[in-house]
Enzyme design. Structure first.
Site, PDB file in Angstrom:
ATOM      1  N   TRP A   1      -9.969  21.606  -7.320  1.00  0.00           N
ATOM      2  CA  TRP A   1     -10.349  22.294  -8.554  1.00  0.00           C
ATOM      3  C   TRP A   1     -11.155  23.562  -8.244  1.00  0.00           C
ATOM      4  O   TRP A   1     -11.332  24.421  -9.097  1.00  0.00           O
ATOM      5  CB  TRP A   1     -11.160  21.365  -9.478  1.00  0.00           C
ATOM      6  CG  TRP A   1     -12.564  21.051  -8.998  1.00  0.00           C
ATOM      7  CD1 TRP A   1     -12.924  20.493  -7.822  1.00  0.00           C
ATOM      8  CD2 TRP A   1     -13.798  21.302  -9.705  1.00  0.00           C
ATOM      9  NE1 TRP A   1     -14.289  20.351  -7.747  1.00  0.00           N
ATOM     10  CE2 TRP A   1     -14.852  20.844  -8.883  1.00  0.00           C
ATOM     11  CE3 TRP A   1     -14.125  21.860 -10.943  1.00  0.00           C
ATOM     12  CZ2 TRP A   1     -16.205  20.923  -9.251  1.00  0.00           C
ATOM     13  CZ3 TRP A   1     -15.467  21.935 -11.312  1.00  0.00           C
ATOM     14  CH2 TRP A   1     -16.484  21.473 -10.463  1.00  0.00           C
ATOM     15  N   ASP A   2     -11.617  23.686  -7.015  1.00  0.00           N
ATOM     16  CA  ASP A   2     -12.375  24.861  -6.580  1.00  0.00           C
ATOM     17  C   ASP A   2     -11.637  26.152  -6.946  1.00  0.00           C
ATOM     18  O   ASP A   2     -12.247  27.160  -7.306  1.00  0.00           O
ATOM     19  CB  ASP A   2     -12.547  24.866  -5.053  1.00  0.00           C
ATOM     20  CG  ASP A   2     -13.142  23.573  -4.497  1.00  0.00           C
ATOM     21  OD1 ASP A   2     -12.979  22.522  -5.131  1.00  0.00           O
ATOM     22  OD2 ASP A   2     -13.745  23.620  -3.422  1.00  0.00           O
TER      23      ASP A   2
ATOM     24  N   GLU B   1     -20.716  14.037  -7.271  1.00  0.00           N
ATOM     25  CA  GLU B   1     -20.064  12.868  -6.649  1.00  0.00           C
ATOM     26  C   GLU B   1     -21.072  11.860  -6.121  1.00  0.00           C
ATOM     27  O   GLU B   1     -20.690  10.857  -5.528  1.00  0.00           O
ATOM     28  CB  GLU B   1     -19.146  13.340  -5.519  1.00  0.00           C
ATOM     29  CG  GLU B   1     -17.945  14.109  -6.038  1.00  0.00           C
ATOM     30  CD  GLU B   1     -17.122  14.751  -4.930  1.00  0.00           C
ATOM     31  OE1 GLU B   1     -17.608  14.839  -3.785  1.00  0.00           O
ATOM     32  OE2 GLU B   1     -15.993  15.188  -5.222  1.00  0.00           O
TER      33      GLU B   1
ATOM     34  N   LYS C   1     -25.680  15.923  -6.481  1.00  0.00           N
ATOM     35  CA  LYS C   1     -25.060  16.680  -5.386  1.00  0.00           C
ATOM     36  C   LYS C   1     -24.838  18.145  -5.762  1.00  0.00           C
ATOM     37  O   LYS C   1     -25.049  19.054  -4.969  1.00  0.00           O
ATOM     38  CB  LYS C   1     -23.727  16.017  -5.033  1.00  0.00           C
ATOM     39  CG  LYS C   1     -22.991  16.652  -3.885  1.00  0.00           C
ATOM     40  CD  LYS C   1     -21.653  15.957  -3.650  1.00  0.00           C
ATOM     41  CE  LYS C   1     -20.916  16.549  -2.471  1.00  0.00           C
ATOM     42  NZ  LYS C   1     -19.549  16.061  -2.360  1.00  0.00           N
ATOM     43  N   GLN C   2     -24.348  18.355  -6.967  1.00  0.00           N
ATOM     44  CA  GLN C   2     -23.977  19.717  -7.376  1.00  0.00           C
ATOM     45  C   GLN C   2     -24.027  19.796  -8.900  1.00  0.00           C
ATOM     46  O   GLN C   2     -24.084  18.767  -9.569  1.00  0.00           O
ATOM     47  CB  GLN C   2     -22.574  20.044  -6.887  1.00  0.00           C
ATOM     48  CG  GLN C   2     -21.470  19.224  -7.542  1.00  0.00           C
ATOM     49  CD  GLN C   2     -20.197  19.205  -6.714  1.00  0.00           C
ATOM     50  OE1 GLN C   2     -20.002  18.319  -5.896  1.00  0.00           O
ATOM     51  NE2 GLN C   2     -19.329  20.175  -6.939  1.00  0.00           N
TER      52      GLN C   2
HETATM   53  C1  BGC Z   1     -17.279  18.704  -3.819  1.00  0.00           C
HETATM   54  C2  BGC Z   1     -16.082  18.904  -4.718  1.00  0.00           C
HETATM   55  C3  BGC Z   1     -15.163  19.929  -4.088  1.00  0.00           C
HETATM   56  C4  BGC Z   1     -14.819  19.544  -2.652  1.00  0.00           C
HETATM   57  C5  BGC Z   1     -14.027  20.619  -1.947  1.00  0.00           C
HETATM   58  C6  BGC Z   1     -16.807  18.309  -2.425  1.00  0.00           C
HETATM   59  O1  BGC Z   1     -17.907  18.163  -1.578  1.00  0.00           O
HETATM   60  O2  BGC Z   1     -18.120  17.703  -4.325  1.00  0.00           O
HETATM   61  O3  BGC Z   1     -16.500  19.349  -5.969  1.00  0.00           O
HETATM   62  O4  BGC Z   1     -14.006  20.043  -4.830  1.00  0.00           O
HETATM   63  O5  BGC Z   1     -16.000  19.340  -1.915  1.00  0.00           O
HETATM   64  O6  BGC Z   1     -14.745  21.822  -1.902  1.00  0.00           O
END
Ligand code: BGC
Length: 759
Positions: free
Chosen positions: A356-357, A487, A600-601
Site C-alpha cells: 500500500w506504500d 502492526e 509502530k506508525q
Molecule cells: C509497515 C507497513 C508497510 C511495510 C512495507 C511495514 O513495516 O508496517 O505499513 O507497508 O512495512 O513498507
C-alpha cells in the site's frame, strides 16, 4: 551507525574503509534505472561479509511458503525479487596475489555516490605482500538513457613496482537469494556465449519462465593505448574475458566494461542473446564518455523538476536529495507492469513487491514531480490486477465482485502469509481507492474512471460492504478482527482508521458513480452491465453503512480511539522506554509488544493525514498530542506523516527532529537495519515531509495552496511542483515566500489565505 557517511550537499561519501559497515554501505551506494539496479558492492573479489545483489525489475520467483501453522487462505508462495546475474564481476591478480579488500592493506579509501550525475565512484590504495602498492579508481553507472545498459571504468596504477596483471572480467549467473526459504537456487542455466569480443550468459527461473541474459564487452588500455590481447572463455553459468599484461610502474591500466542486461519481460527468451549483443555493441561504439555524458545530462534534467534545495543545513539537504535520488532510480513510470518495492533494487527483505506504500506514499511524490502519466501507470497497474483482487477476496469467502487487493504482491496474487496481516490488514484496500481520488483531485483528469477506475472502486466498495457487519448490540455497523496501520496490535475491533477509510471508500465510490452516470451515461451503462452493478440496492446499502458506522472515541482524552480497548492498556510514553531497548521490535518479545500501548506508525494520525480537511485544527492537535508521544516510529513510513502534522500545528522542533529521522533514516541507520536495504517507499514520505510539511502544500477541491514555515535550522528552502500542466517554483526565505510560474499557463494558487494569480 550515526554519521558514518560524510555530509555533502550532492554526494554521499564514505571516507576510509570499515568492513563492519560494508553491507550497510552496499545498501546506501545502490544504483539503478527503473529497469534494473544493484547494491553498491565491489567489482573485484571481496571475501568479507557482503550481500551481492543485482535485480531486474519485474523478474521474481514464487518461493514456496514457509509458515509454522498453515491457515486456510494462505498463499502458496512468497514472491521474491530475484537476485539476478552478477554483471560487475572481476578477479584481479597482481603478481598472482588476489586483490581482495578483506585481505590486502587498504588506505585512502573513498567511495562516492554522486547523486547530481548518477555515478558511483571509488578510489583506494592497496598494499600487497612485499610492499607492492597499487592505486585504484573505479566508476560505474546504470544508464538511465539506455536502460538495458551499464558501464564500469576500472583503473589500476602500480605505484612502486612493475609486475604481472591478470584481469578476469565476467558475468556470473549462479547467484542465490539470501532470503531463499529452502536455501534453493532459483535459476536454471540456459547457455553461455564467448565470442571474440562479446560474452554473455542466459539463465531461466525454475518456475514461471522468466529468462535473463547478461552480457558485456570490454576495452582495455595501457595508459591511452587500446590493447587487443583479450582471451574469452566460458564455463557453465559463467563467461569470462581475460586480459594479461606486464604492468610498468606509474602507468595506468584501464578496463571499460560495457554491460547489457535484458529479460523475457521485453523479449522472446530466444532473442535475449541477440538483444544483449546489440546493446553491448551499441554501448562500446558510443563509448564510455558519451554514455557518461548522457547519464549526467539525464540526471541534471531530472533534478530540475524534482530537486529540493535547503540552505544552511547540509545534513538536511543531503538527506532529501538522497531520498529523491533513490526513489527516482527505482521507478520511472515507463512500464505499467512495474511498481515500487519497499526496498527497490537495494535488498531482498520486502524486495520489489508492491505494498500500500505505493498509493499512500509514492503517488503524491510522482504527482508533484512529474508528468501525471507516471502516476496513471501506477493506477493502471492496480486495474490490471483487479481480477486477481476479486479472486483473492473470493478465496476468503467474499462474493459478487468484491475485491481485496493483496498486502504484498507481484502479479496481483497475495504473497503475505501471516494471518493477522494477510486477512486483517485490509486498510490497504482503502489506500488504492484514495489514490484514485488523489489523482483526480490533483490533475482534474477523470479519464481513469472509464479506463477501469470505476471497476476498481466498485470492487473495493463491495468488499467493505461485506466485511463490515451490523452489531445488534451497538445498533451500528462495526468492523471486527482487523489490523490497522499500527502492526503492533493485531486482530482488533473497530480500528478507527480502517472504519474511517472504509466508509470514505463507500461514499467516494457512490459519488463517483453518481457523477459519472450524469457525465457519461453510455460508459456508465456499459460498466453497470459489465460488473452487474445493482445501483439501487448497492448504493442504498453503502449509504446505510456510512450513515450508521461506529467510530470509537474516548471522551476523557478527547481523541479518536485507535481501536476499542486501547485505553485498557497501561498508558506509557515512548520517552518512558529504556533507550537500550529501542527499537522495541529488536528487543522485546512479540507478545510484549502486542500488549503494550506503543504504536509502530501513524494509525489514527494516518487517517487525519489523508482526511485532514474533514476535521478542524483542534481535533488534529488533540490527537497528535495524544498519539505521537506513544509512537515509536519503527516503520519507516511513520515519521514523515508526523512531520507534516507537526508543521501544520506549528511544532517546529518536533517537525524538524522527525524530518531528520525520515530524511536520514538510512544514512544514519535509525532503525539498525540498513544493511538489509534502503527504505525506498518511505523516501516519498520524506518528500511529502518537506513539501506538505514545511511547504504546507495542499490541494483542496482542485486548488493548489501553500502555507510554508521555515525551520529555524534552515536559512531557506525551495522546491518545484508540477501541477495541471504548470511548473511552479516555491522559494521560502525567512519571512518571504516567492511563487514563480516556471512553465505553463497562468494559474491561481493560494498562499496562506490569499489567492494569487501566477503569470
Ligand atoms: C509497515 C507497513 C508497510 C511495510 C512495507 C511495514 O513495516 O508496517 O505499513 O507497508 O512495512 O513498507
Amino acid at each position: 551507525m550515526k554519521k558514518y557517511f560524510s555530509e555533502n550537499e550532492w554526494q554521499i561519501i564514505e571516507n576510509g574503509f570499515d568492513p563492519a559497515f560494508h553491507e550497510s554501505a552496499e545498501s546506501i551506494f545502490s544504483i539503478g534505472n527503473g529497469k534494473m539496479g544493484q547494491r553498491g558492492m565491489f567489482e573485484e573479489q571481496y571475501s568479507g561479509k557482503s550481500l551481492q545483489g543485482s535485480y531486474v525489475a519485474g523478474v521474481y520467483y514464487p518461493d514456496k511458503t514457509r509458515v509454522g501453522w498453515w491457515k486456510n487462505g494462505y498463499p502458496e508462495y512468497f514472491a521474491k525479487v530475484l537476485n539476478s546475474p552478477n554483471w560487475i564481476g572481476m578477479n584481479i591478480l597482481i603478481d598472482d596475489e588476489v586483490l581482495d579488500l578483506a585481505k590486502v592493506k587498504v588506505s585512502n579509501f573513498k567511495r562516492v555516490l554522486d547523486m547530481q550525475n548518477g555515478l558511483l565512484q571509488r578510489s583506494f590504495q592497496a598494499a600487497f605482500s612485499g610492499g607492492k602498492q597499487i592505486a585504484v579508481n573505479v566508476e560505474r553507472f546504470v544508464s538511465c538513457t539506455h536502460d538495458e545498459m551499464a558501464c564500469i571504468r576500472y583503473q589500476i596504477k602500480p605505484i612502486n613496482f612493475s609486475g604481472k596483471l591478470t584481469w578476469s572480467n565476467f558475468v556470473d549467473g549462479l547467484v542465490k537469494n539470501m532470503d531463499s526459504n529452502y536455501d534453493e537456487i532459483f535459476w536454471d542455466r540456459v547457455a553461455e556465449v564467448a565470442e571474440a569480443k562479446h560474452l554473455a550468459i542466459q539463465v531461466k527461473t525454475k518456475k514461471l519462465d522468466f529468462s535473463v541474459a547478461a552480457g558485456f564487452e570490454i576495452n582495455c588500455f595501457e595508459d591511452q593505448e587500446l590493447q587487443q590481447e583479450i582471451k574469452t572463455t566460458s564455463k557453465p553459468w559463467h563467461a569470462n574475458a581475460d586480459w594479461q599484461i606486464n604492468m610498468q610502474e606509474g602507468k595506468t591500466y584501464t578496463v571499460e566494461k560495457f554491460v547489457s542486461v535484458v529479460s523475457s519481460l521485453n523479449y522472446d527468451a530466444a532473442n535475449l542473446f541477440s538483444a544483449c549483443k546489440s546493446n553491448t555493441n551499441q554501448a562500446i561504439q558510443l563509448g564510455y564518455d558519451a554514455l557518461r555524458a548522457l547519464q549526467i545530462n539525464y540526471w541534471q534534467k531530472l533534478w530540475s523538476n524534482c530537486d529540493i534545495k535547503i540552505e544552511g543545513d547540509i545534513a538536511a539537504q543531503q538527506g532529501i536529495r538522497f531520498n529523491i535520488f533513490q526513489l527516482s532510480q527505482t521507478y520511472t513510470g515507463v512500464d505499467e507492469r512495474l511498481n515500487i518495492g519497499p526496498k527497490g533494487f537495494t535488498g531482498e527483505k520486502y524486495g520489489g513487491s508492491t505494498y500500500w506504500d505505493t498509493e499512500a506514499y509514492c503517488i503524491p511524490f510522482y504527482l508533484g514531480t512529474s508528468d501525471p502519466k507516471i502516476s496513471k501507470q501506477l493506477l493502471n497497474y492496480r486495474y490490471k490486477q483487479l481480477p486477481k483482487a476479486i479472486e483473492n477476496a473470493a478465496k476468503l469467502g467474499f462474493v459478487k465482485g468484491a475485491a481485496l487487493y493483496p498486502m504484498v504482491t507481484m502479479n496481483g496474487e497475495e504473497c503475505h502469509n501471516e494471518w493477522e496481516i494477510t486477512f486483517e490488514e485490509i486498510h490497504r484496500n482503502g489506500a488504492i481507492a484514495y489514490a484514485i481520488y488523489n489523482y483526480e483531485n490533483y490533475t482534474d483528469d477523470k479519464s481513469y474512471r472509464a479506463e477501469g477506475g470505476a471497476e476498481v472502486l466498485t470492487g473495493i466498495a463491495r468488499f467493505w460492504a461485506q466485511r463490515i457487519t451490523w452489531s445488534e448490540n451497538k445498533k451500528q455497523y462495526v468492523m471486527l478482527g482487523v489490523t490497522g496501520p499500527n502492526e503492533y496490535e493485531n486482530n482488533i475491533n473497530n480500528n478507527w482508521y480502517t472504519n474511517y477509510i472504509a466508509c470514505w471508500c463507500l461514499k467516494f465510490t457512490a459519488q463517483v458513480l453518481t457523477e459519472w452516470k450524469q457525465t457519461d451515461a453510455a460508459a456508465y451503462e456499459s460498466f453497470v452491465a459489465k460488473v452487474a452493478f445493482d445501483e439501487t440496492t448497492e448504493l442504498a446499502k453503502w449509504k446505510h453503512i456510512f450513515d450508521n458506522m461506529f467510530f470509537p472515541y474516548d471522551e476523557n482524552a478527547n481523541v479518536f480511539l485507535q481501536q476499542e480497548g486501547y485505553m485498557d492498556k497501561e498508558q506509557l510514553l515512548a520517552s518512558d522506554l529504556n533507550p537500550a531497548e529501542r527499537p522495541i521490535n529488536q528487543h522485546w518479545s512479540w507478545d510484549r509488544i502486542l500488549r503494550s500501548c506503543f504504536i509502530k506508525q501513524a494509525d489514527v494520525l494516518q487517517g487525519l493525514f489523508l482526511f485532514e480537511d474533514h476535521f478542524d485544527l483542534a481535533t488534529l492537535k488533540n490527537n497528535f498530542d495524544f498519539y505521537e508521544p506513544r509512537t515509536v516510529h519503527e516503520s519507516s513510513l511513520s515519521p514523515c506523516i508526523h512531520v507534516i502534522q507537526a508543521a501544520k500545528l506549528g511544532y517546529q522542533e518536533k517537525a524538524y527532529e522527525l524530518y531528520l529521522r525520515t530524511a536520514r533514516l538510512d544514512l544514519d541507520d535509525y532503525n539498525h537495519e540498513v544493511h538489509e536495504g534502503l527504505h525506498i517507499t518511505s523516501m516519498a514520505g520524506t518528500w511529502m515531509g518537506v513539501v506538505m510539511g514545511f511547504g504546507g502544500m495542499r490541494v483542496i477541491d482542485g486548488l493548489l495552496s501553500f502555507a510554508p514555515m521555515l525551520p529555524k535550522q534552515w536559512k531557506g528552502f525551495s522546491f518545484t511542483i508540477c501541477f495541471k500542466g504548470a511548473v511552479i517554483k516555491v522559494q521560502v526565505q525567512d519571512k518571504k515566500v516567492d511563487l514563480v510560474l516556471v512553465t505553463g499557463n497562468p494559474i491561481t494558487v493560494q498562499l496562506f489565505n490569499e489567492k494569487i494569480q501566477l503569470n
